[in-house]
Design an enzyme around this catalytic site. Sequence first.
Site: not given
Length: 697
Positions: A379, A381, A478, A484
Site C-alpha cells: 500500500h 498512500e 477505484e 468504504e
Amino acid sequence: MLRFVVFAVVLLGVCGCANADAAPVAELTSPDGRIRVSVEAGEAGAFYRVDFRGEPLVARSRLGLMFKAVYGFDRNLEIAEVETAERDTTWEQPWGERRTVRDHHREMAVTLRATEGPKRSLIVRFRAFDDGIGFRYELGEQSGIDAVEIIDELTEFALPQDYQSWSIPARGWNRYEYLYDTGPSSDVHSAHTPITFKAPSGAHLSIHEAALVNYAGMSLIQKRPNTFKAHLAPWSDGVLVRTKAPFVTPWRTLQIGDAATDLLNSSLILNLNEPNALGDVSWVEPGKYVGIWWAMHIRDRSWGNDTIHGATTSETIRYMDFAAKYGFKGVLVEGWNIGWDGDWYNNGALFDFTRPYDDFDIAAIAAHGRKVGVRLIGHHETSGDVSNYEAQLEDALDFYATHDVAQIKTGYVADGGRIERIDDHGIRKYEWHDGQFMVDHHLRVVTEAAKRQISINPHEPVKDTGLRRTYPNWIAREGARGSEYDAWGIPPNPPEHTAILPYTRMLSGPMDYTPGIFDLRPNERPPLRADMPRNDPRSRLETTLAKQLALYVVLYSPIQMVADLPENYEARPEAFQFIVDVPTDWEESIAVAGEIGDYVAFARKERGGDDWYLGALTDEDARSLTLDLDFLDGGQNYEAQIYRDGEGAHFDTNPYPLVVETRLVRQGDALTLDLAPGGGTAIRFKAVSVLPAVAGK
Ligand code: NOJ
Ligand code: CA
C-alpha cells in the site's frame, strides 16, 4: 478470422451531399449498418453527427482543436481526403471478463485541411463498430508545428432532445466519489465520463474515452441546452495539454445499443486501446484478497502507530492464516509505513515508502507468507503529494519487490485539484487527479512496477480508459464510491448505487469496490475504545446479505476484496461459501437483464473451468426476474447453488435473511429470482455429471 480492407477515396464527387450547396459530407456506417457517422467541414469548422436505427442520436456537433501559439483547427476547414478500411479480428485477454474479444469495425480517416493561414491538416479518425463509435484527432508532423500547447478541444456531443441521464459531476473536491444524479440531460451542468443516456426512442448511449495517454482527461460541460462539450482538466497554469507533433488524442467513445444491457456487453473501449505492450504477463495474478483495512474504516483499528495500530506483524499473520485457510491470495496491509500519525490527509510529504513502523516486521511477514502461500499486498498512500512519491518511487517498488509483493494499492487522497507537484523551479503547484500530469504519473508508476512484475491498483485514480489492455498489470482501480462509504459516508451508498455503477463507471473497466461486508451494521456496535467512537450509525450497508454476495459477480474486477473482518465471515459460514467459491477471472461474461438504476443480472463463466456464476441485484424495490438459462453450456447439467434473500429480507429493516438452496438445471431452463428491496441473488452453477431425471427422484 481476419479481414482487412483499405481503400482511399478523394472525397469530392463521392460524398453523400444532399444538394450542390451543402458542405461535402464523408460517411461511415457500422458493419451491421445501424450506426451512421457523417462528417462535414466548411467555413464554420468541422462537424459530425451520429444516426442510430435511421434516427439522429447525436446531432450536428463540433470537432476541432485549438493551440496557444499556432493556428488551430476551429474554422475555415475543408475535407481534403477520406480513407476507409474494414477490419475483423479477434484477440485474447490475459485476464478479464472474457477471454476472446472480437474487434470488427469500419474505419474512416478524414483529413481536414485549413483554408486559411498555413494550409495545415488534421486527421480525424473514426471507427464504427456494431456497439458504437470512436474518433480521435491525429496531428502529423508539419512545418511550423513542433511543441504545441492545446488550449481548447472543441469536441461536442449535441443531443437532439432531452435524454434521461446518469452522471456524476466533474471538477468537484471529491473527484469521482459522488452519488449518481438521475434526470433529464438538460439538467446536467458538468459530468465525468462515462455519462450514460437513454433516448425517448429507447436507444442507449454512453460517452467516454479510450486510451488516455499523454493528454488530459475529458469531462463534459453543458454549453447550451443538451450540447455537451469536451472539458479537459487543465494544468495548474491553465494550459490543457502539452505535447509535440506528431501526436494522437485519446479516442472519444460513444457506446450505443438498443437495450441497457447492450452497453454492458460492449468491448468498444478495450478495442480502441493498443495491444499488450508488456509481453509475457503471466505474473499478473487475478484473485481474491483480504486486508487490514475495514477495521480502520469502522474504527476498530487505526492507520497510525498508536495502541490500536492495525498494521502489526501479529495481525498480518492472523490475516495471512485466514487467507490461506480459505484459498485467498493476498493480504493488503495499510498503515504499515512512517507517515500516518497525525493529519495524514494533509501531510503527504511525511510518507516514507521504505520505512515500516517498528511493530511491522516485513521480512518476517514475507517469510510467513511464503510458508502459507499468501502474499503481502502493498500500500502506497500518497495523500496527493505526488512529487514526494515520485522521488521515492523506484526505491519504494524495489523495497516491496524484495519482500515478495506482487501487487500494490496506491492512493491519492487529496481534494480534486489539490495534487501536489513541485515544479522545475522548486515551486509547489496544484494539479487535477485527471489532468495530464496525473495521466503521465500513473503510467510511470505502472511501467516502473511492471519492470518488477508488480501490478497496480490505484485509489483516487484517474478514470479507467481501457489501458489494462496495453498494460495488463494495471489490474484495477477505484474511481467511484466503494464500500468504504458504507462505513463512514453520510449518506452511505443507497441501494440504487450498485444498480447504476454497471451502466456508468464500470463501462470504463474493473473497479476495486471492496464488497462482501457481512456485518451490515458495523457502527451500531459499541466502540472498542472510549476515545475512538464509532462512525455515525446512519452509515451502514444499505443492502441485504445476499446482495453483498451478488456484488462479486456484478461488479467485475480481476481482484476482489473479501473486505470484512475474518470473524464476521466465520460467523456466517453458509453465506461465506459463495465468496470462497466465486472466481475473479472469466472465460465469458454476459449481461442477461437490466435497466439503469433499477436492476442488473450478469452471468459469467469461470476462466479455465466449467462452472457458471450469476449475480443479480436490485435497487430499493423488490423485483421478480425470470431469467432464461440460455448461457449455460448445452448438454451439460448443473447444480445451481442459490444464495437468495430470505423471507422478509429488506435492506433497511431486516437485511440478514438468506436462503441457500440447490436445484438441478440445464440450458433451456428458466429461473425466477425474487429480489428483496435492496437485495440480490448469487448463484454458482456447478457442472455435474448427474442427470436431472435421476437426481430429481
Ligand atoms: C482511500 C481509499 O479508498 C481507502 O481504501 C484507503 O483505505 C484510504 N484512502 C487510506 O489510504
Ligand atoms: Ca476512496
